[in-house]
Scaffold this active site. Structure first.
Site, PDB file in Angstrom:
ATOM      1  N   HIS A 162       0.815  -1.224   0.000  1.00 41.88           N
ATOM      2  CA  HIS A 162       0.000   0.000   0.000  1.00 41.88           C
ATOM      3  C   HIS A 162       0.845   1.268   0.000  1.00 41.88           C
ATOM      4  O   HIS A 162       0.345   2.336   0.321  1.00 41.88           O
ATOM      5  CB  HIS A 162      -0.971  -0.019   1.200  1.00 41.88           C
ATOM      6  CG  HIS A 162      -2.007  -1.097   1.096  1.00 41.88           C
ATOM      7  ND1 HIS A 162      -2.816  -1.487   2.132  1.00 41.88           N
ATOM      8  CD2 HIS A 162      -2.375  -1.873   0.038  1.00 41.88           C
ATOM      9  CE1 HIS A 162      -3.620  -2.456   1.728  1.00 41.88           C
ATOM     10  NE2 HIS A 162      -3.364  -2.713   0.470  1.00 41.88           N
ATOM     11  N   CYS A 179       4.639  12.706  -7.650  1.00 41.79           N
ATOM     12  CA  CYS A 179       4.173  13.934  -8.297  1.00 41.79           C
ATOM     13  C   CYS A 179       2.859  13.686  -9.035  1.00 41.79           C
ATOM     14  O   CYS A 179       2.748  12.716  -9.790  1.00 41.79           O
ATOM     15  CB  CYS A 179       5.243  14.441  -9.267  1.00 41.79           C
ATOM     16  SG  CYS A 179       4.682  15.907 -10.142  1.00 41.79           S
ATOM     17  N   CYS A 239       4.108  14.766 -13.116  1.00 36.01           N
ATOM     18  CA  CYS A 239       4.999  13.909 -13.919  1.00 36.01           C
ATOM     19  C   CYS A 239       5.125  12.493 -13.358  1.00 36.01           C
ATOM     20  O   CYS A 239       5.769  11.645 -13.976  1.00 36.01           O
ATOM     21  CB  CYS A 239       6.373  14.558 -14.050  1.00 36.01           C
ATOM     22  SG  CYS A 239       7.282  14.686 -12.494  1.00 36.01           S
ATOM     23  N   CYS A 281       8.706  19.567 -12.029  1.00 35.45           N
ATOM     24  CA  CYS A 281       7.650  20.169 -12.865  1.00 35.45           C
ATOM     25  C   CYS A 281       6.756  21.135 -12.094  1.00 35.45           C
ATOM     26  O   CYS A 281       5.891  21.778 -12.689  1.00 35.45           O
ATOM     27  CB  CYS A 281       6.815  19.073 -13.528  1.00 35.45           C
ATOM     28  SG  CYS A 281       5.674  18.256 -12.400  1.00 35.45           S
ATOM     29  N   GLY A 302      -1.510  -9.740  12.354  1.00 36.33           N
ATOM     30  CA  GLY A 302      -2.107  -8.444  12.641  1.00 36.33           C
ATOM     31  C   GLY A 302      -2.842  -7.793  11.491  1.00 36.33           C
ATOM     32  O   GLY A 302      -2.762  -6.576  11.330  1.00 36.33           O
ATOM     33  N   THR A 303      -3.575  -8.598  10.723  1.00 42.46           N
ATOM     34  CA  THR A 303      -4.440  -7.981   9.711  1.00 42.46           C
ATOM     35  C   THR A 303      -5.858  -8.480   9.886  1.00 42.46           C
ATOM     36  O   THR A 303      -6.073  -9.655  10.186  1.00 42.46           O
ATOM     37  CB  THR A 303      -3.950  -8.233   8.264  1.00 42.46           C
ATOM     38  OG1 THR A 303      -4.897  -7.646   7.348  1.00 42.46           O
ATOM     39  CG2 THR A 303      -3.767  -9.705   7.934  1.00 42.46           C
TER      40      THR A 303
END
Ligand code: OAD
Length: 255
Positions: free
Chosen positions: A128, A136, A139, A163, A200-201
């Site tokens: 994740h 950005c 770009c 940019c 731990g999920t």
């Protein structure tokens, strides 16, 4: 509990290719808030206001304020014995860490446990993204960034050096797909694993939650460490209901 630990340890210690999948619970004992459950981030914050591309387009200042706060919280946290045990096992070879966490604590643990050695094998695949990377919006350039975020106005938000477009946190938001290359590598690891440890999920967010199912479908026994039962508990050969930091050092220790 002791019997379960012994059984789980036997399953994991024989593995030549161990997949370790972690979620927010592995960092809970470090002081990082989880997402669901009492005190979880989604109890007090609405994901659709803070963690979607639409929320960022509507109010980038608010979104950055929240991510800046999370960066500060996490920067004050240290890896706990669970991160360290996982890092030691991965550095020893034959184990791969895949995490849903964006807190960077697996990486810190790997670097610290590796000392002067190369931490490479201990570094996690971050499904994740990371709180400490930016991307950005113009770009697409990505870079590491641990700086303090000034979200006092839209003008002070971080901008691309190249940019000039707004930078965003390099994390996966609701409604966005995971990076295809990262996802492909994670599923390759799941198919190749001969054992899988899930720590731990809540097992509610896919595709991450499909990884243990894929490993199990390919014949790998799954060991789950979680305070509570989850949808993945049904697939687990052994479910250990205990804090990760308390059981992982023993579960993953070399004989
Ligand atoms: P959750 O907050 O959904 O679940 C945390 C899990 O950890 C729960 O099942 C708890 O029971 C367990 N837990 C808490 N403390 C623990 C401890 N000390 N030891 C062991 N288990 C413990 O977090 P995730 O499953 O990681 O996505 O959430 C998955 C994704 O949902 C996150 O990556 C995030 C979120 O929305 C994105 O932001 C894209």
């Amino acid at each position: 509990m002791r019997d379960l630990l012994v059984r789980a340890r036997v399953l994991l210690s024989g593995a030549r290719s161990l997949l370790v999948l972690t979620g927010a619970g592995v960092s809970a004992e470090s002081g990082v808030p989880t997402f669901r459950g009492p005190g979880g981030l989604w109890e007090t914050h609405r994901p659709e206001d803070l963690a979607t591309p639409r929320a960022f387009t509507r109010d980038p200042r608010l979104v950055w304020e929240w991510y800046g706060w999370r960066r500060e919280v996490v920067s004050a946290c240290r890896p706990n014995p669970a991160h360290r045990a996982i890092a030691r096992r991965a550095l020893a070879g034959g184990a791969h860490v895949v995490t849903q966490n964006v807190d960077g604590l697996h990486e810190t643990a790997a670097r610290e446990e590796a000392g002067a050695e190369d931490p490479g094998r201990g570094l996690p695949l971050e499904l994740h993204g990371s709180l400490f990377r930016v991307r950005c919006t113009g770009c697409g350039r990505r870079s590491a960034d641990r700086g303090r975020i000034d979200a006092s106005s839209e003008e002070t938000l971080p901008r691309c050096e190249r940019c000039g477009a707004l930078l965003r946190p390099d994390v996966v938001w609701f409604g966005e797909g995971l990076e295809p290359e990262v996802l492909g590598r994670a599923f390759d690891l799941a198919r190749q694993a001969d054992a899988c440890l899930v720590v731990g999920t809540s097992g509610l967010v896919h595709p991450a939650a499909s990884l243990p199912l894929t490993a199990s479908g390919a014949g790998a026994p799954v060991v789950e460490v979680n305070l509570d039962p989850t949808p993945l508990s049904r697939t687990a050969a052994v479910s250990i209901r205990a804090p990760a930091g308390e059981v992982l050092p023993e579960l993953l220790s070399a004989r």
